[in-house]
Design an enzyme around this catalytic site. Structure first.
Site, short mmCIF file in Angstrom:
data_model
loop_
_atom_site.label_atom_id
_atom_site.label_comp_id
_atom_site.label_asym_id
_atom_site.label_seq_id
_atom_site.Cartn_x
_atom_site.Cartn_y
_atom_site.Cartn_z
CE LYS A 140 39.11 46.31 53.38
NZ LYS A 140 39.81 47.58 53.09
NE ARG A 182 42.77 54.09 49.57
CZ ARG A 182 42.50 52.86 50.00
NH1 ARG A 182 42.31 51.88 49.13
NH2 ARG A 182 42.42 52.58 51.28
CE1 TYR A 226 32.54 27.63 22.58
CE2 TYR A 226 33.02 27.84 24.93
CZ TYR A 226 32.12 27.60 23.91
OH TYR A 226 30.81 27.33 24.19
#
Length: 367
Positions: free
Chosen positions: A29, A128, A260
């Protein structure tokens, strides 16, 4: 760039098959966890895999386009209206987890030219998806009126199989699941039983039943790495490596900052390398000042903030490193290689996310 060592996936599959007498459903999957759906399916089919678990029905249709013979299971089942007709067209076995799915499938099944096999998903503790124990009586009554559908499999999913402290929960879920199976068998139904995931294949043999569903272990992640049960996954080898180019190498003086925010300041004179990867390449910004890369047997710490397409590493002890070289963002060879599980630890994440994210970059295959 991403390099997938297909031979390692085949070897992992063979190793997992040796640990069970049950049928093996290779789970590919989510684009095979970032490793490439079609490529991994062909690789595993050559190794003997004859059934596959995909996420969506659309993934199943993609897979059927490259392999005609194996059984294909959609683990999420149909979601969109067009999915239901794709099931019959591409001979995909859906995992059905809700009344809405069952009703819609029942309505369209009468138009199919042949009986459609179905896997019903049961809720046993994951909370679930799935039919619950209180649903069983109604489920059986509805199922008996479903023409054109064949009960092929009952499946559930384990929540703590990869936790060495979760043994009692695994056994509790197994007991709940088997109670459900017995209730349905008592009505005369014959079906396959499937419960075990990668961790359960390695550590909980009583959960193997008729069919096991290895996923992350196929790609080389040991669910028990860095635990007292690490030896249970011994022999699994990570198949994914990710490399990025060195764009520049220069000196960084003591007291100077980099990238940064100048959130890294050199504690001494250093040599740094600028690497051509960043969060636009799914190299997480969360690795700023905490990640590591790999070059010629040595770890290189990430310095300062990861940028959109650039990162900086400490190359002071990297030997002969120069623009045009490649470093390993993931993988490498030897004890200092970067594993997906280790990178996940730096990010407070899991190896699944590392593979799925980095695997979205251009892929190549070896072996």
């Amino acid at each position: 760039k991403v390099e997938i060592q297909s031979g390692r996936v085949r070897d992992n599959y063979t190793l997992l098959c040796s640990k069970t007498s049950s049928r093996v459903m290779a789970v590919i999957k989510a684009d095979a966890y970032g490793h490439g759906l079609e490529e991994m399916a062909r690789c595993l089919h050559l190794a003997g895999a004859d059934r596959f678990g995909v996420g969506s029905v659309q993934e199943g249709a993609r897979l059927r386009g490259c392999l005609d013979t194996p059984e294909i299971y959609s683990l999420l089942g149909p979601v969109a209206p067009e999915d239901y007709h794709l099931l019959a067209q591409h001979r995909i076995i859906p995992f059905i987890h809700s009344w809405e799915q069952l009703k819609a499938l029942k309505e369209v099944a009468c138009s199919f030219s042949q009986t459609t096999p179905v896997a019903l998903k049961l809720e046993t503790g994951m909370n679930r998806l799935g039919f619950r124990g209180a649903d069983l009586q109604q489920l059986l009554e509805v199922w008996e009126k479903c023409r054109g559908l064949d009960l092929h499999m009952l499946a559930s999913h384990l929540s703590l199989a990869d936790d060495i402290r979760g043994r009692q929960e695994v056994l509790h879920q197994l007991e709940t699941y088997e109670d459900y199976c017995r209730a349905i068998q008592a009505r005369g139904y014959i079906f396959e039983r499937s419960l075990a995931n990668s961790a359960a294949i390695l550590a909980h043999s009583e959960t193997h039943l008729d069919c096991v569903r290895p996923g992350i272990s196929l790609y080389g992640d040991n669910p028990f790495a860095n635990t007292p049960w690490a030896s249970k996954g011994e022999g699994l080898a990570q198949a994914m490596q990710v490399k990025a180019p060195v764009l520049a190498v220069h000196e960084l003086k003591k007291g100077a900052g980099v990238s940064y925010g100048l959130c890294f300041t050199a504690p001494k004179d250093m040599r740094i390398a600028i690497i051509g990867c960043g969060y636009a390449d799914n190299y997480s910004r969360g690795l700023s000042n905490r990640g590591w890369m790999f070059y010629h047997g040595r770890r290189l710490p990430v310095l300062g903030r990861v940028c959109m397409q650039l990162s900086v590493v400490d190359a002071t002890h990297a030997g002969d490193i120069y623009p045009g070289c490649e470093v390993n963002v993931l993988g490498g060879y030897g004890p200092q290689a970067v594993s997906a599980r280790e990178m996940a630890g730096w990010l407070d994440s899991i190896s699944y996310e590392v593979f799925c994210s980095l695997g979205q970059n251009p892929r190549g295959y070896t072996g």
